[in-house]
Design a protein around this motif. Structure first.
Motif, PDB file in Angstrom:
ATOM      1  N   ILE A  11      73.843  11.458 -24.279  1.00 44.86           N
ATOM      2  CA  ILE A  11      74.945  10.635 -24.335  1.00 44.86           C
ATOM      3  C   ILE A  11      75.541  10.098 -25.550  1.00 44.86           C
ATOM      4  N   TRP A  12      74.472   9.257 -26.332  1.00 43.14           N
ATOM      5  CA  TRP A  12      74.650   8.928 -27.493  1.00 43.14           C
ATOM      6  C   TRP A  12      74.968   9.900 -28.481  1.00 43.14           C
ATOM      7  N   ALA A  13      74.044  10.786 -28.625  1.00 49.55           N
ATOM      8  CA  ALA A  13      74.360  11.829 -29.748  1.00 49.55           C
ATOM      9  C   ALA A  13      75.710  12.671 -29.072  1.00 49.55           C
ATOM     10  N   GLY A  14      75.847  13.015 -28.000  1.00 49.16           N
ATOM     11  CA  GLY A  14      76.917  14.102 -27.880  1.00 49.16           C
ATOM     12  C   GLY A  14      78.320  13.127 -27.934  1.00 49.16           C
ATOM     13  N   LEU A  15      78.370  11.988 -27.724  1.00 51.44           N
ATOM     14  CA  LEU A  15      79.490  11.486 -27.865  1.00 51.44           C
ATOM     15  C   LEU A  15      79.822  10.997 -29.135  1.00 51.44           C
ATOM     16  N   GLY A  16      78.663  10.813 -29.795  1.00 48.89           N
ATOM     17  CA  GLY A  16      78.631  10.492 -31.280  1.00 48.89           C
ATOM     18  C   GLY A  16      79.173  11.796 -32.053  1.00 48.89           C
ATOM     19  N   ILE A  17      78.770  12.780 -31.941  1.00 44.69           N
ATOM     20  CA  ILE A  17      79.340  13.955 -32.296  1.00 44.69           C
ATOM     21  C   ILE A  17      80.536  14.239 -31.899  1.00 44.69           C
ATOM     22  N   PHE A  18      81.331  14.061 -30.610  1.00 46.03           N
ATOM     23  CA  PHE A  18      82.545  14.340 -30.585  1.00 46.03           C
ATOM     24  C   PHE A  18      83.536  13.439 -31.259  1.00 46.03           C
ATOM     25  N   LEU A  19      83.095  12.134 -31.333  1.00 44.68           N
ATOM     26  CA  LEU A  19      83.944  11.222 -31.967  1.00 44.68           C
ATOM     27  C   LEU A  19      83.905  11.286 -33.637  1.00 44.68           C
ATOM     28  N   VAL A  20      82.798  11.561 -34.139  1.00 47.03           N
ATOM     29  CA  VAL A  20      82.829  11.744 -35.550  1.00 47.03           C
ATOM     30  C   VAL A  20      83.446  12.976 -35.873  1.00 47.03           C
ATOM     31  N   SER A  21      83.383  14.079 -34.993  1.00 42.87           N
ATOM     32  CA  SER A  21      84.235  15.472 -35.040  1.00 42.87           C
ATOM     33  C   SER A  21      85.740  15.140 -35.378  1.00 42.87           C
ATOM     34  N   VAL A  22      86.152  14.115 -34.453  1.00 40.61           N
ATOM     35  CA  VAL A  22      87.690  13.843 -34.180  1.00 40.61           C
ATOM     36  C   VAL A  22      88.133  13.017 -35.247  1.00 40.61           C
ATOM     37  N   MET A  23      87.047  11.858 -35.793  1.00 42.69           N
ATOM     38  CA  MET A  23      87.390  11.273 -36.942  1.00 42.69           C
ATOM     39  C   MET A  23      87.441  12.039 -38.207  1.00 42.69           C
ATOM     40  N   GLY A  24      86.446  12.960 -38.357  1.00 46.16           N
ATOM     41  CA  GLY A  24      86.670  13.902 -39.398  1.00 46.16           C
ATOM     42  C   GLY A  24      87.920  14.702 -39.615  1.00 46.16           C
ATOM     43  N   MET A  25      88.311  15.335 -38.275  1.00 49.11           N
ATOM     44  CA  MET A  25      89.401  16.048 -38.283  1.00 49.11           C
ATOM     45  C   MET A  25      90.861  15.257 -38.760  1.00 49.11           C
ATOM     46  N   THR A  26      90.910  14.120 -38.005  1.00 45.88           N
ATOM     47  CA  THR A  26      92.227  13.432 -38.073  1.00 45.88           C
ATOM     48  C   THR A  26      92.093  12.419 -39.289  1.00 45.88           C
ATOM     49  N   TYR A  27      91.091  11.627 -39.717  1.00 40.97           N
ATOM     50  CA  TYR A  27      91.283  10.715 -40.404  1.00 40.97           C
ATOM     51  C   TYR A  27      90.914  11.380 -41.973  1.00 40.97           C
ATOM     52  N   PHE A  28      89.803  12.279 -42.115  1.00 40.71           N
ATOM     53  CA  PHE A  28      89.403  12.694 -43.191  1.00 40.71           C
ATOM     54  C   PHE A  28      90.235  14.139 -43.638  1.00 40.71           C
ATOM     55  N   LYS A  29      90.888  14.552 -42.700  1.00 45.38           N
ATOM     56  CA  LYS A  29      91.683  15.866 -42.760  1.00 45.38           C
ATOM     57  C   LYS A  29      90.633  17.081 -42.762  1.00 45.38           C
ATOM     58  N   GLU A  30      89.654  16.957 -42.223  1.00 46.51           N
ATOM     59  CA  GLU A  30      88.617  18.053 -42.197  1.00 46.51           C
ATOM     60  C   GLU A  30      89.225  19.546 -41.730  1.00 46.51           C
ATOM     61  N   PRO A  31      88.827  20.570 -41.953  1.00 50.79           N
ATOM     62  CA  PRO A  31      89.357  21.609 -41.316  1.00 50.79           C
ATOM     63  C   PRO A  31      89.162  21.657 -39.998  1.00 50.79           C
ATOM     64  N   VAL A  32      90.127  22.274 -38.951  1.00 51.32           N
ATOM     65  CA  VAL A  32      90.143  22.503 -37.601  1.00 51.32           C
ATOM     66  C   VAL A  32      90.073  24.027 -37.509  1.00 51.32           C
ATOM     67  N   SER A  33      89.415  24.335 -36.438  1.00 49.12           N
ATOM     68  CA  SER A  33      89.176  25.798 -36.091  1.00 49.12           C
ATOM     69  C   SER A  33      89.028  25.903 -34.648  1.00 49.12           C
ATOM     70  N   MET A  34      89.235  27.113 -34.018  1.00 49.43           N
ATOM     71  CA  MET A  34      89.284  27.257 -32.582  1.00 49.43           C
ATOM     72  C   MET A  34      87.660  27.093 -32.161  1.00 49.43           C
ATOM     73  N   LEU A  35      86.986  27.932 -33.096  1.00 42.40           N
ATOM     74  CA  LEU A  35      85.608  27.703 -32.917  1.00 42.40           C
ATOM     75  C   LEU A  35      84.847  26.281 -32.811  1.00 42.40           C
ATOM     76  N   LYS A  36      85.527  25.506 -33.786  1.00 39.94           N
ATOM     77  CA  LYS A  36      84.965  24.206 -33.965  1.00 39.94           C
ATOM     78  C   LYS A  36      85.241  23.404 -32.652  1.00 39.94           C
ATOM     79  N   ILE A  37      86.658  23.600 -32.229  1.00 33.28           N
ATOM     80  CA  ILE A  37      87.032  22.892 -31.107  1.00 33.28           C
ATOM     81  C   ILE A  37      86.238  23.429 -29.790  1.00 33.28           C
ATOM     82  N   ILE A  38      86.001  24.581 -29.721  1.00 31.05           N
ATOM     83  CA  ILE A  38      85.235  25.077 -28.515  1.00 31.05           C
ATOM     84  C   ILE A  38      83.917  24.628 -28.588  1.00 31.05           C
ATOM     85  N   SER A  39      83.301  24.584 -29.659  1.00 30.36           N
ATOM     86  CA  SER A  39      81.913  23.903 -29.875  1.00 30.36           C
ATOM     87  C   SER A  39      81.681  22.668 -29.583  1.00 30.36           C
ATOM     88  N   ILE A  40      82.605  21.519 -29.883  1.00 34.81           N
ATOM     89  CA  ILE A  40      82.640  20.286 -29.609  1.00 34.81           C
ATOM     90  C   ILE A  40      83.172  20.139 -27.910  1.00 34.81           C
TER      91      ILE A  40
END
Length: 110
Positions: free
Chosen positions: A61-90
């Protein structure tokens, strides 16, 4: 109480990861200090949560939600690239966490 500790651990882990990025390789003093503060709180709270959860469940739970939230933060706040593969993986990670949660619930019902 147990379901309060785990989200606090996850959110402070998000704060630590975000500050780690903002520290710019330890060149930003405040972000560097906050990295250790947030991670320290996160691990401390997680240790208390482990009194109430199995390690395999709580860590997933800790790692999974952490990965999800950090990924969302990276894509929204840090403007990291978003791809369909990244979204599916998350989404696969989130589905895995939900299924793991369901397995504990089903096990407790039997």
């Amino acid at each position: 109480m147990r379901w309060i500790l785990l989200p606090i651990g996850v959110l402070t882990e998000l704060g630590g990861s975000t500050c780690m990025k903002l520290s710019n390789g330890f060149t930003n003093l405040y972000a560097s200090i906050l990295t250790f503060v947030f991670w320290g709180i996160s691990f401390s709270v997680f240790i208390f949560a482990l009194k109430h959860f199995d390690l395999s469940f709580a860590y997933a739970i800790w790692a999974g939600l952490g990965i999800f939230l950090v990924s969302v933060m990276g894509m929204t706040y840090f403007k990291e690239p978003v791809s369909m593969l990244k979204i599916i993986s998350i989404l696969i990670i989130v589905i895995g966490v939900v299924l793991l949660n369901m397995s504990e619930f089903i096990q407790n019902q039997s």
